[in-house]
Scaffold this motif. Structure first.
Motif, PDB file in Angstrom:
ATOM      1  N   HIS A  45       0.876  -1.171   0.000  1.00  0.00           N
ATOM      2  CA  HIS A  45       0.000   0.000   0.000  1.00  0.00           C
ATOM      3  C   HIS A  45       0.910   1.216   0.000  1.00  0.00           C
ATOM      4  O   HIS A  45       1.747   1.368   0.890  1.00  0.00           O
ATOM      5  N   TYR A  46       0.742   2.091  -0.978  1.00  0.00           N
ATOM      6  CA  TYR A  46       1.583   3.274  -1.072  1.00  0.00           C
ATOM      7  C   TYR A  46       0.712   4.503  -1.222  1.00  0.00           C
ATOM      8  O   TYR A  46      -0.137   4.582  -2.105  1.00  0.00           O
ATOM      9  N   GLY A  47       0.886   5.441  -0.351  1.00  0.00           N
ATOM     10  CA  GLY A  47       0.038   6.629  -0.348  1.00  0.00           C
ATOM     11  C   GLY A  47      -1.284   6.316   0.332  1.00  0.00           C
ATOM     12  O   GLY A  47      -1.536   5.201   0.783  1.00  0.00           O
ATOM     13  N   THR A  48      -2.134   7.307   0.407  1.00  0.00           N
ATOM     14  CA  THR A  48      -3.393   7.128   1.132  1.00  0.00           C
ATOM     15  C   THR A  48      -4.552   6.679   0.261  1.00  0.00           C
ATOM     16  O   THR A  48      -5.525   6.133   0.768  1.00  0.00           O
ATOM     17  N   ASP A  49      -4.468   6.886  -1.034  1.00  0.00           N
ATOM     18  CA  ASP A  49      -5.607   6.532  -1.878  1.00  0.00           C
ATOM     19  C   ASP A  49      -5.220   5.722  -3.113  1.00  0.00           C
ATOM     20  O   ASP A  49      -5.970   5.655  -4.073  1.00  0.00           O
ATOM     21  N   SER A  50      -4.055   5.088  -3.085  1.00  0.00           N
ATOM     22  CA  SER A  50      -3.613   4.343  -4.257  1.00  0.00           C
ATOM     23  C   SER A  50      -4.203   2.933  -4.274  1.00  0.00           C
ATOM     24  O   SER A  50      -4.613   2.397  -3.248  1.00  0.00           O
ATOM     25  N   LYS A  51      -4.230   2.352  -5.439  1.00  0.00           N
ATOM     26  CA  LYS A  51      -4.697   0.981  -5.617  1.00  0.00           C
ATOM     27  C   LYS A  51      -3.652   0.029  -5.010  1.00  0.00           C
ATOM     28  O   LYS A  51      -2.452   0.211  -5.228  1.00  0.00           O
ATOM     29  N   PRO A  52      -4.075  -0.977  -4.244  1.00  0.00           N
ATOM     30  CA  PRO A  52      -3.115  -1.928  -3.658  1.00  0.00           C
ATOM     31  C   PRO A  52      -2.318  -2.637  -4.750  1.00  0.00           C
ATOM     32  O   PRO A  52      -2.838  -2.943  -5.824  1.00  0.00           O
ATOM     33  N   ILE A  53      -1.036  -2.863  -4.478  1.00  0.00           N
ATOM     34  CA  ILE A  53      -0.155  -3.553  -5.409  1.00  0.00           C
ATOM     35  C   ILE A  53       0.076  -4.951  -4.854  1.00  0.00           C
ATOM     36  O   ILE A  53       0.645  -5.103  -3.766  1.00  0.00           O
ATOM     37  N   HIS A  54      -0.372  -5.972  -5.573  1.00  0.00           N
ATOM     38  CA  HIS A  54      -0.261  -7.357  -5.110  1.00  0.00           C
ATOM     39  C   HIS A  54       1.077  -7.936  -5.551  1.00  0.00           C
ATOM     40  O   HIS A  54       1.409  -7.927  -6.738  1.00  0.00           O
ATOM     41  N   ILE A  55       1.821  -8.441  -4.569  1.00  0.00           N
ATOM     42  CA  ILE A  55       3.142  -9.025  -4.801  1.00  0.00           C
ATOM     43  C   ILE A  55       3.228 -10.268  -3.921  1.00  0.00           C
ATOM     44  O   ILE A  55       2.800 -10.249  -2.769  1.00  0.00           O
ATOM     45  N   GLY A  56       3.802 -11.320  -4.439  1.00  0.00           N
ATOM     46  CA  GLY A  56       3.993 -12.531  -3.637  1.00  0.00           C
ATOM     47  C   GLY A  56       4.731 -12.222  -2.346  1.00  0.00           C
ATOM     48  O   GLY A  56       5.613 -11.353  -2.319  1.00  0.00           O
ATOM     49  N   ASP A  57       4.371 -12.927  -1.268  1.00  0.00           N
ATOM     50  CA  ASP A  57       4.970 -12.667   0.041  1.00  0.00           C
ATOM     51  C   ASP A  57       6.494 -12.703   0.007  1.00  0.00           C
ATOM     52  O   ASP A  57       7.153 -11.858   0.601  1.00  0.00           O
ATOM     53  N   ARG A  58       7.071 -13.703  -0.668  1.00  0.00           N
ATOM     54  CA  ARG A  58       8.531 -13.839  -0.691  1.00  0.00           C
ATOM     55  C   ARG A  58       9.177 -12.641  -1.384  1.00  0.00           C
ATOM     56  O   ARG A  58      10.134 -12.056  -0.884  1.00  0.00           O
ATOM     57  N   ALA A  59       8.654 -12.267  -2.537  1.00  0.00           N
ATOM     58  CA  ALA A  59       9.197 -11.115  -3.265  1.00  0.00           C
ATOM     59  C   ALA A  59       9.017  -9.837  -2.450  1.00  0.00           C
ATOM     60  O   ALA A  59       9.927  -9.005  -2.382  1.00  0.00           O
ATOM     61  N   LEU A  60       7.856  -9.684  -1.830  1.00  0.00           N
ATOM     62  CA  LEU A  60       7.584  -8.481  -1.049  1.00  0.00           C
ATOM     63  C   LEU A  60       8.523  -8.375   0.156  1.00  0.00           C
ATOM     64  O   LEU A  60       8.973  -7.289   0.505  1.00  0.00           O
ATOM     65  N   ALA A  61       8.847  -9.498   0.781  1.00  0.00           N
ATOM     66  CA  ALA A  61       9.766  -9.483   1.925  1.00  0.00           C
ATOM     67  C   ALA A  61      11.146  -8.972   1.503  1.00  0.00           C
ATOM     68  O   ALA A  61      11.789  -8.201   2.224  1.00  0.00           O
ATOM     69  N   HIS A  62      11.606  -9.393   0.330  1.00  0.00           N
ATOM     70  CA  HIS A  62      12.902  -8.944  -0.168  1.00  0.00           C
ATOM     71  C   HIS A  62      12.849  -7.471  -0.588  1.00  0.00           C
ATOM     72  O   HIS A  62      13.747  -6.690  -0.275  1.00  0.00           O
ATOM     73  N   LEU A  63      11.790  -7.105  -1.255  1.00  0.00           N
ATOM     74  CA  LEU A  63      11.621  -5.716  -1.676  1.00  0.00           C
ATOM     75  C   LEU A  63      11.547  -4.791  -0.467  1.00  0.00           C
ATOM     76  O   LEU A  63      12.125  -3.703  -0.463  1.00  0.00           O
ATOM     77  N   LYS A  64      10.875  -5.233   0.570  1.00  0.00           N
ATOM     78  CA  LYS A  64      10.742  -4.435   1.797  1.00  0.00           C
ATOM     79  C   LYS A  64      12.112  -4.084   2.374  1.00  0.00           C
ATOM     80  O   LYS A  64      12.339  -2.948   2.796  1.00  0.00           O
ATOM     81  N   MET A  65      13.026  -5.047   2.379  1.00  0.00           N
ATOM     82  CA  MET A  65      14.363  -4.792   2.933  1.00  0.00           C
ATOM     83  C   MET A  65      15.045  -3.639   2.198  1.00  0.00           C
ATOM     84  O   MET A  65      15.643  -2.760   2.813  1.00  0.00           O
ATOM     85  N   VAL A  66      14.935  -3.638   0.881  1.00  0.00           N
ATOM     86  CA  VAL A  66      15.583  -2.610   0.073  1.00  0.00           C
ATOM     87  C   VAL A  66      14.886  -1.261   0.262  1.00  0.00           C
ATOM     88  O   VAL A  66      15.541  -0.234   0.469  1.00  0.00           O
ATOM     89  N   ILE A  67      13.580  -1.261   0.216  1.00  0.00           N
ATOM     90  CA  ILE A  67      12.812  -0.019   0.360  1.00  0.00           C
ATOM     91  C   ILE A  67      13.064   0.633   1.719  1.00  0.00           C
ATOM     92  O   ILE A  67      13.320   1.833   1.805  1.00  0.00           O
ATOM     93  N   VAL A  68      13.009  -0.147   2.774  1.00  0.00           N
ATOM     94  CA  VAL A  68      13.209   0.399   4.119  1.00  0.00           C
ATOM     95  C   VAL A  68      14.606   0.998   4.254  1.00  0.00           C
ATOM     96  O   VAL A  68      14.771   2.088   4.819  1.00  0.00           O
ATOM     97  N   ALA A  69      15.613   0.316   3.720  1.00  0.00           N
ATOM     98  CA  ALA A  69      16.979   0.842   3.806  1.00  0.00           C
ATOM     99  C   ALA A  69      17.100   2.173   3.077  1.00  0.00           C
ATOM    100  O   ALA A  69      17.727   3.111   3.584  1.00  0.00           O
ATOM    101  N   LYS A  70      16.502   2.276   1.887  1.00  0.00           N
ATOM    102  CA  LYS A  70      16.579   3.521   1.117  1.00  0.00           C
ATOM    103  C   LYS A  70      15.805   4.649   1.819  1.00  0.00           C
ATOM    104  O   LYS A  70      16.307   5.769   1.922  1.00  0.00           O
ATOM    105  N   LEU A  71      14.604   4.369   2.270  1.00  0.00           N
ATOM    106  CA  LEU A  71      13.798   5.408   2.916  1.00  0.00           C
ATOM    107  C   LEU A  71      14.407   5.845   4.244  1.00  0.00           C
ATOM    108  O   LEU A  71      14.299   7.015   4.625  1.00  0.00           O
ATOM    109  N   ARG A  72      15.046   4.922   4.939  1.00  0.00           N
ATOM    110  CA  ARG A  72      15.712   5.270   6.201  1.00  0.00           C
ATOM    111  C   ARG A  72      16.797   6.315   5.959  1.00  0.00           C
ATOM    112  O   ARG A  72      17.064   7.164   6.804  1.00  0.00           O
ATOM    113  N   ARG A  73      17.419   6.260   4.779  1.00  0.00           N
ATOM    114  CA  ARG A  73      18.458   7.236   4.424  1.00  0.00           C
ATOM    115  C   ARG A  73      17.864   8.479   3.747  1.00  0.00           C
ATOM    116  O   ARG A  73      18.592   9.287   3.187  1.00  0.00           O
ATOM    117  N   GLN A  74      16.514   8.584   3.783  1.00  0.00           N
ATOM    118  CA  GLN A  74      15.810   9.732   3.200  1.00  0.00           C
ATOM    119  C   GLN A  74      16.029   9.841   1.689  1.00  0.00           C
ATOM    120  O   GLN A  74      16.056  10.930   1.131  1.00  0.00           O
TER     121      GLN A  74
END
Length: 121
Positions: free
Chosen positions: A5-34
């Motif tokens: 879920h991205y933003g407050t009114d966007s359409k949900p993006i369906h991704i397999g759990d395994r792929a999403l878990a890996h993507l989450k690691m990368v996204i969180v690291a990038k966003l943590r660095r602003q």
């Protein structure tokens, strides 16, 4: 099947759990660095042909939703591949996990070091 879920009114993006878990690691690291960046993926066959790209920015709400109650073991090579694409001009391109790649409990290691691409669906 996980949901991004991205933003407050966007359409949900369906991704397999395994792929999403890996993507989450990368996204969180990038966003943590602003850091802002894009994420691109090919639409699943059932949605017809095409591809999508979203612009991720630290000030926009993001939520990762998983069907499985337990996080999968992470593949360090896949996370590194996603991280390399995240730093490229085109942003993260979600690519399939390479078969036979080593699975590693990389979650803690990569989160600490800030290290950070799969058809969606």
């Amino acid at each position: 099947m996980g949901v991004l879920h991205y933003g407050t009114d966007s359409k949900p993006i369906h991704i397999g759990d395994r792929a999403l878990a890996h993507l989450k690691m990368v996204i969180v690291a990038k966003l943590r660095r602003q850091e802002s960046f894009t994420v691109s993926w090919q639409h699943p066959d059932e949605d017809g042909t095409g591809r999508s790209t979203i612009w991720l920015h630290p000030s926009i709400p993001i939520r990762f939703e998983f069907d499985e109650p337990v996080a999968p073991e992470l593949n360090r090579a896949w996370i590194e591949e996603l991280a390399q694409s995240a730093n490229a001009l085109g942003g993260i391109t979600l690519v399939a996990e390479q078969v036979g790649a080593d699975v590693d409990d990389a979650q803690t290691d990569l989160a600490d070091t800030g290290e950070t691409s799969v058809p969606v669906g």
